[in-house]
Motif scaffolding. Sequence first.
Motif, short mmCIF file in Angstrom:
data_model
loop_
_atom_site.label_atom_id
_atom_site.label_comp_id
_atom_site.label_asym_id
_atom_site.label_seq_id
_atom_site.Cartn_x
_atom_site.Cartn_y
_atom_site.Cartn_z
N GLU A 1 -6.00 -3.80 5.05
CA GLU A 1 -4.77 -3.12 4.61
C GLU A 1 -3.74 -3.09 5.73
N GLU B 1 -2.03 -6.41 6.05
CA GLU B 1 -1.06 -6.64 4.98
C GLU B 1 0.26 -5.93 5.27
N TRP C 1 1.19 5.97 6.73
CA TRP C 1 0.09 5.65 5.83
C TRP C 1 -1.14 6.47 6.23
N ASP D 1 0.88 3.26 -2.21
CA ASP D 1 0.06 4.29 -2.85
C ASP D 1 -0.82 5.01 -1.83
N LEU D 2 -0.78 4.58 -0.57
CA LEU D 2 -1.61 5.17 0.48
C LEU D 2 -0.78 5.90 1.54
N LEU E 1 -5.89 3.31 7.23
CA LEU E 1 -6.05 2.04 6.51
C LEU E 1 -7.20 1.24 7.09
N HIS F 1 0.81 -1.22 0.00
CA HIS F 1 0.00 0.00 0.00
C HIS F 1 0.84 1.27 0.00
#
Length: 111
Positions: free
Chosen positions: A56, A59, A49, A6-7, A52, A4
């Motif tokens: 997520e 992960e 992040w 991208d987050l 989430l 993730h």
Amino acid sequence: MIPHDDLFSQGGTSFASVQSIREVKYGDGYGQRGVDGLNSIVRTGSITWIPLTLEERNEVHAHWDSVGVVLSFDWAAPNDIERRWRYTDGLSEDNIGDKYILSVTVEEVFE
């Protein structure tokens, strides 16, 4: 690869380059500096992040659990080339209702 990526939070994620040098000081304020080693410029980063979901979050935790702070992994930080990284500490976690904010620091390694 960090899950993730991208987050990432734009306000809480930052990267810097640090150069390792050797410095010798002589009398009267005179000194010399030189590069310390072949890979003297190391990138470090602080990653946060955006909130989430539980899936997520799990992960990200699974990735950290698989490499910890000992093993390294290949990853391209935002707007950068792929490099070899390792986590330098544990995941920091805050819970806001059913959302999770995770933070961790990383550093480039040369193996």
